[in-house]
Design an enzyme around this catalytic site. Structure first.
Site, mmCIF file in Angstrom:
data_model
loop_
_atom_site.group_PDB
_atom_site.id
_atom_site.type_symbol
_atom_site.label_atom_id
_atom_site.label_comp_id
_atom_site.label_asym_id
_atom_site.label_seq_id
_atom_site.Cartn_x
_atom_site.Cartn_y
_atom_site.Cartn_z
ATOM 1 C CE LYS A 281 -27.766 -11.574 -27.401
ATOM 2 N NZ LYS A 281 -28.627 -12.648 -26.548
ATOM 3 C CD GLU A 367 -28.146 -22.595 -14.275
ATOM 4 O OE1 GLU A 367 -28.021 -22.144 -15.345
ATOM 5 O OE2 GLU A 367 -27.759 -21.918 -13.317
ATOM 6 N NE ARG A 395 -23.255 -22.092 -13.016
ATOM 7 C CZ ARG A 395 -23.469 -20.840 -13.373
ATOM 8 N NH1 ARG A 395 -24.870 -20.333 -13.336
ATOM 9 N NH2 ARG A 395 -22.344 -20.107 -13.576
#
Length: 626
Positions: A281, A367, A395
């Protein structure tokens, strides 16, 4: 003319040599740094997938072959390679979306920028190909962070059930989502990253043992028969292969030739294949590579050389105010703990984690698990604070309802990015929580209007131990303090004229808008009261008698008008037998295009001028009806 300027679509990549592709990759990285620095956006994730994106578009024929991007914040390179190189208004009104967008290109298949969904999409598309007899390929690109989500594993379970249904899963493994990927899966992938590999060991064994007289061949056959055990010992990809997935890797995701070779092999395989690519990244931009927090996951407009922001911050953010206050609360109350879902720093829990490392848990992109685990923490005698973005709490609705609320657990949910978020587009606006959560029995919802109220209401929320509480705030700088003139019941009175006609109910950060609307109305001879309900669920009992003393009530919220606070106020007034005219101002029932927050609010009529105008018109219409 640069190499990049010659790329108008994926077909332009096919004839390039590998040295030319390396040159192109360098140009793409330079383009990304310069372009994203001007507008802000997801920089680190895209710097990490340059070669991977190039290889995907060389091996597969998009849009006939469907390339799906999980989350989508790593799709900038895909946009560039599919003819979208005008990044001048990236994430701005009329410009490119920061995520895949069907409106932009036929090369974009899905645009849901919530993580862990891509494998479910891929499973469905592969099944559709099978039923309809199509031979095009389905390729799902998912990060190792997104693999921490339960939906990804539900999809893998179904994908692996069909041994002969072609589907290619590319794992973009950079060890991070926002921050470092955590959990058992992360440990497993780390093992794969650091292992020399079974195939190389087996090749060595074949060469050496088959040349050994008498016992060599039997030993090799025994070794080959024990393949599974050796694979688990020397390259433990068995977790994926036990599911029924062919595993290829790990592969250097920045080696285009190596990635292409693996993708070609995967394309030829008549079944589900997982291609494990290792990427970095922020690759190619030293400032991002050296950023230990999130490798420049998201940046604002900045100087690409110094990384200094180009625009002033405008004061402290809501997130930072929460982050400071939760640390103070943690100092006072050892039972307060924190939970988040792969966004420790974005939601402001970094300081809490630094101060109380044993009292915070990042559960990954999960979540649902965060909510249920919080219920367990509360039942065990602690008070958990679950901090996530407002849009992501959607969610976990069932878990909040059935595990937290039904069991009357003292859990505080803190929703960052509530209301209109703007540049991140339709999937990231936190515009549903005040509607969806109205049906949860016992839940109390706070919408603070300024920093002082955020601190006060956060403390009020964590003081409740026999029911869930929720505090929401937007993605922007905190404005000036708005002190109350007084309090009626639990309502803060922010403004009151003599003999007022209109009651403006300002939900959270819409308080300044309502005060400005009241000022405009005063100029038209309309007298107003402006109140901040502070706790918008349940509706305060003091509101009904106050409303009865006015000709018209207007509720202003940065949430969907459908089922929101305005709806709840209307129901409360009817239940109390108060027959007063009601107007609701909020977000229409539609997905909002990306733009600056102020631009979105203007487009949907949540401005002082629009609100004052519509209230004036309603009063005039009432006069005409008399």
């Amino acid at each position: 003319m640069t190499m990049l300027e010659n790329i108008r679509g994926p077909q332009d990549l096919k004839a390039l040599s590998y040295p030319e592709l390396d040159e192109l990759s360098g140009e793409i990285r330079q383009f990304l740094v310069q372009a994203v620095a001007r507008t802000g956006g997801h920089l680190g994730p895209n710097l990490g997938v340059v070669e991977l994106s190039v290889a995907l578009h060389r091996v597969f024929d998009s849009p006939v072959d469907r390339i799906l991007w999980d989350t989508g914040h790593q799709s900038y390179v895909h946009k560039i390679l599919t003819g979208r190189q005008d990044f001048s208004k990236l994430r701005g009104k009329g410009g490119l979306s920061g995520y895949p967008s069907r409106e932009e290109s036929e090369h974009d298949v899905i645009e849901n920028s919530h993580a862990s969904t891509v494998l479910g999409w891929a499973d469905g598309l592969a099944k559709a190909n099978e039923v309809l007899g199509r031979e095009d390929h389905v390729v799902a690109v998912i990060g190792d962070g997104a693999l921490t989500g339960g939906m990804a594993w539900e999809a893998l379970n179904n994908i692996a059930a069909a041994k002969d249904r072609p589907l290619i899963i590319v794992v973009n493994d950079n060890e991070r989502s926002y921050g470092p990927t955590i959990g058992g899966l992360a440990n497993h992938l780390a093992t794969l990253r650091t292992t020399d590999g079974y195939e190389r060991f087996l090749a060595w064994g074949k060469t050496v043992l088959q040349q050994t007289p008498v016992i060599g061949q039997p030993l090799y056959e025994s070794l080959h028969g024990a393949k599974k055990g050796f694979k688990d010992a020397f390259a433990p990809q068995g977790m994926f292969e036990d599911l029924g997935l062919k595993y290829l890797g790990p592969i250097d995701g920045h080696d285009i030739a190596a990635v292409e070779s693996a993708l070609v092999r995967a394309r030829r395989f008549h079944g589900p294949v997982l291609v494990h690519c290792l990427t970095q990244k922020g690759r190619g931009y030293p400032a991002a590579e050296q950023d230990e927090a999130d490798r420049f996951h998201t940046v604002g407009a900045m100087d690409p050389l110094t990384c200094e922001p180009l625009t002033p911050s405008g004061g402290p953010s809501w997130t930072s105010v929460f982050g400071e206050e939760i640390v103070r609360i943690g100092e006072e109350r050892p039972d307060v703990v924190a939970v988040t879902a792969a966004m420790l720093h974005p939601v402001g829990l970094g300081p809490f984690a630094a101060r109380f490392p044993d009292r915070v848990w990042d559960v990954g992109i999960a979540e649902q698990h965060a909510a249920v685990s919080a219920a367990g923490l509360a039942t065990g005698g602690l008070h958990p604070v679950v901090a996530v973005y407002a849009t992501f709490l959607n969610r976990a609705f069932d878990q909040l309802l059935m595990d937290v609320a039904l069991h009357r657990c003292g859990v505080t949910f803190v929703l960052d990015r509530a209301g209109v978020t703007g540049p991140d587009g339709p999937s990231h606006n936190g515009m549903w929580d005040l509607s969806v959560l109205q049906v949860v029995p016992g839940l109390r919802i706070a919408a603070p209007r300024d920093a002082d109220e955020l601190r006060a209401q956060l403390r009020e929320a964590v003081a409740v131990d026999d029911a869930p509480t929720l505090v929401r705030f937007p993605k922007e700088s905190v404005g000036e303090p708005l002190p109350a003139l007084g309090r009626i019941g639990g309502l803060d009175v922010l403004h009151r004229d003599e003999e007022p006609e209109v009651l403006l109910v300002a939900v959270g950060v819409m308080a300044p808008v309502c005060l400005q609307a009241a000022e405009l109305l005063a100029g038209r001879g309309v007298r107003c009261t402006v109140v901040d309900p502070r706790w918008v669920k349940p509706v305060d009992e003091a509101l009904a008698p106050l409303a009865e003393a006015h000709r018209l009530v207007a509720v202003v919220e940065d949430n969907s008008r459908t089922g929101g606070v305005g709806w709840a106020v209307g129901q409360a007034l009817r239940d109390a037998g108060v027959d007063v005219r009601l107007r609701t101002f909020g977000i229409p029932e539609q997905f909002l295009a990306h733009a600056k927050r102020a631009e979105v609010l203007a487009d949907i009529g949540l401005t002082p001028v629009e609100i004052a105008g519509r209230i004036s018109a309603a009063l005039a219409h009432e006069e005409n009806d008399r």
